[in-house]
Design an enzyme around this catalytic site. Structure first.
Site, PDB file in Angstrom:
ATOM      1  N   SER A 129     -22.379  40.605  30.763  1.00 14.52           N
ATOM      2  CA  SER A 129     -23.173  41.561  29.991  1.00 14.52           C
ATOM      3  C   SER A 129     -24.544  41.773  30.604  1.00 14.52           C
ATOM      4  O   SER A 129     -24.998  42.911  30.798  1.00 14.52           O
ATOM      5  CB  SER A 129     -23.310  41.065  28.554  1.00 14.52           C
ATOM      6  OG  SER A 129     -24.123  41.938  27.796  1.00 14.52           O
ATOM      7  N   SER A 137     -23.456  45.631  23.652  1.00 12.24           N
ATOM      8  CA  SER A 137     -24.128  44.527  22.967  1.00 12.24           C
ATOM      9  C   SER A 137     -24.222  43.345  23.914  1.00 12.24           C
ATOM     10  O   SER A 137     -23.245  43.014  24.599  1.00 12.24           O
ATOM     11  CB  SER A 137     -23.356  44.131  21.707  1.00 12.24           C
ATOM     12  OG  SER A 137     -24.044  43.127  20.984  1.00 12.24           O
ATOM     13  N   GLU A 138     -25.400  42.682  23.942  1.00 11.54           N
ATOM     14  CA  GLU A 138     -25.637  41.631  24.938  1.00 11.54           C
ATOM     15  C   GLU A 138     -24.660  40.470  24.865  1.00 11.54           C
ATOM     16  O   GLU A 138     -24.484  39.742  25.844  1.00 11.54           O
ATOM     17  CB  GLU A 138     -27.062  41.054  24.792  1.00 11.54           C
ATOM     18  CG  GLU A 138     -28.174  42.008  25.100  1.00 11.54           C
ATOM     19  CD  GLU A 138     -28.858  42.498  23.842  1.00 11.54           C
ATOM     20  OE1 GLU A 138     -30.041  42.210  23.654  1.00 11.54           O
ATOM     21  OE2 GLU A 138     -28.192  43.168  23.040  1.00 11.54           O
ATOM     22  N   ASN A 139     -24.066  40.242  23.694  1.00 10.03           N
ATOM     23  CA  ASN A 139     -23.137  39.115  23.587  1.00 10.03           C
ATOM     24  C   ASN A 139     -21.758  39.411  24.159  1.00 10.03           C
ATOM     25  O   ASN A 139     -20.861  38.577  24.100  1.00 10.03           O
ATOM     26  CB  ASN A 139     -23.018  38.650  22.126  1.00 10.03           C
ATOM     27  CG  ASN A 139     -22.465  39.726  21.211  1.00 10.03           C
ATOM     28  OD1 ASN A 139     -22.810  40.898  21.322  1.00 10.03           O
ATOM     29  ND2 ASN A 139     -21.613  39.336  20.284  1.00 10.03           N
ATOM     30  N   GLY A 140     -21.582  40.626  24.734  1.00 14.70           N
ATOM     31  CA  GLY A 140     -20.359  40.888  25.480  1.00 14.70           C
ATOM     32  C   GLY A 140     -19.439  41.932  24.916  1.00 14.70           C
ATOM     33  O   GLY A 140     -18.215  41.743  24.906  1.00 14.70           O
TER      34      GLY A 140
END
Length: 314
Positions: free
Chosen positions: A257, A214-217
């Site tokens: 990320s 997930s892009e938020n980490g």
């Protein structure tokens, strides 16, 4: 999102600009996206035109130059902060927080817990105190924007009442997700967009397990929590939905990320789009004459097609 966080990180590191493949050969490069419209919006014309980006080729690939962004004030939320400003995040709290804390002239950290100096392990520090100017105690409970729970077996067994049109659309969504799942191999690292892509893990072939990013980490993202008791406000995906973690999961900030995305370390990216051409050109963030809310992370996700397979479900 990836370019934004990297521009913030660059300034924090004293780097005035950098070259990235994200946005090359698009409206971002040629500056055709206005920076600002006149009051009243699109119909009243452009107040500040877009800025054309400098481009260069490295190793046969085109890259565009992005300048660093300097922040004045950063408001950051952290889990534990000691009295000299060392910060520790919890789960997905990191996102843009660590980068922005290092970027701004003045960094104010709201802490869930303020602890004595020396009580945090040096190995656990995410932001050294040198970047922090003010610490305040959090007094408000954390808010959950989208509490998302996994469907219960009983609810899924009950027949839903849908119009014929909606029933057909639902069947097509699941059929598309089932086909996309056949592209995933055991052990793949996979990024899923919000919406239809989230259906794909439900159709993995027997014996196939993947690592969801997930892009938020988050790497190793699990399913939605089964009950409200399992919900954790610090565990959300890029769409702000509540999620869980699988054994072996890892947590990091948004800069890390997007580095793994842009660097081609993700095997497959599954995303939605507004339009796709026969040549594979993707349009997914801007409708002429409409408000542009933001490019999002998709432009980073498609920036390294030689190493990351891009699948569009729509």
């Amino acid at each position: 999102q990836g370019t934004l966080v990297e521009r913030l990180r660059a300034h924090a590191a004293g780097i005035p600009a950098f070259f990235t493949p994200t946005g090359a050969s698009t409206a971002v490069e040629d500056g055709s996206i206005p920076t600002r419209y006149n009051e009243g919006g699109f119909a009243n014309g452009v107040k500040i035109p877009g800025i054309k980006k400098e481009s260069r080729e490295f190793g046969g690939r085109k890259y565009i130059m992005e300048p660093a962004i300097a922040g004045d004030v950063a408001f950051v939320h952290a889990w534990k902060v000691d009295e000299v400003g060392n910060c520790v995040f919890r789960y997905a709290q990191q996102n843009f927080g660590a980068v922005m804390a290092k970027n701004a002239k003045l960094t104010i950290v709201e802490a869930d817990e303020i602890v004595p100096t020396g009580s945090l392990s040096p190995n656990a520090i995410h932001i050294p105190g040198i970047y922090v100017d003010r610490i305040v105690q959090s007094t408000e409970p954390k808010q959950i924007e989208y509490m998302t729970l996994a469907p219960s077996p009983s609810s899924s067994a009950e027949p839903s009442i849908l119009t014929p049109e909606k029933e057909h659309a639902q069947k097509m969504r699941h059929r598309t997700a089932k086909r996309a799942a056949k592209e995933l191999k055991d052990g793949y690292y996979v990024n899923l967009g919000i919406g239809m892509p989230t259906l794909v893990p439900g159709y993995l072939e027997p014996g196939v397990s993947v690592w969801l990013q997930s892009e938020n980490g988050i790497l190793g993202m699990g399913p939605y929590p089964s009950t409200k008791e399992e919900v954790d406000p610090d565990l959300i995906n890029a769409g702000k939905e509540t999620v869980t973690l699988l054994p072996g999961a890892s947590i990091f900030d948004s800069s890390e990320s997007f580095a793994m995305i842009r660097g081609g370390h993700v095997d497959v990216s599954i995303l939605g789009a507004m339009q796709v051409s026969q040549a594979g050109d993707i349009a997914n963030f801007m409708i002429p004459g409409k408000l542009v809310k933001g490019i999002g992370g998709a432009m980073d996700l498609v920036s390294n097609p030689d190493k990351t397979k891009v699948i569009v479900v729509m």
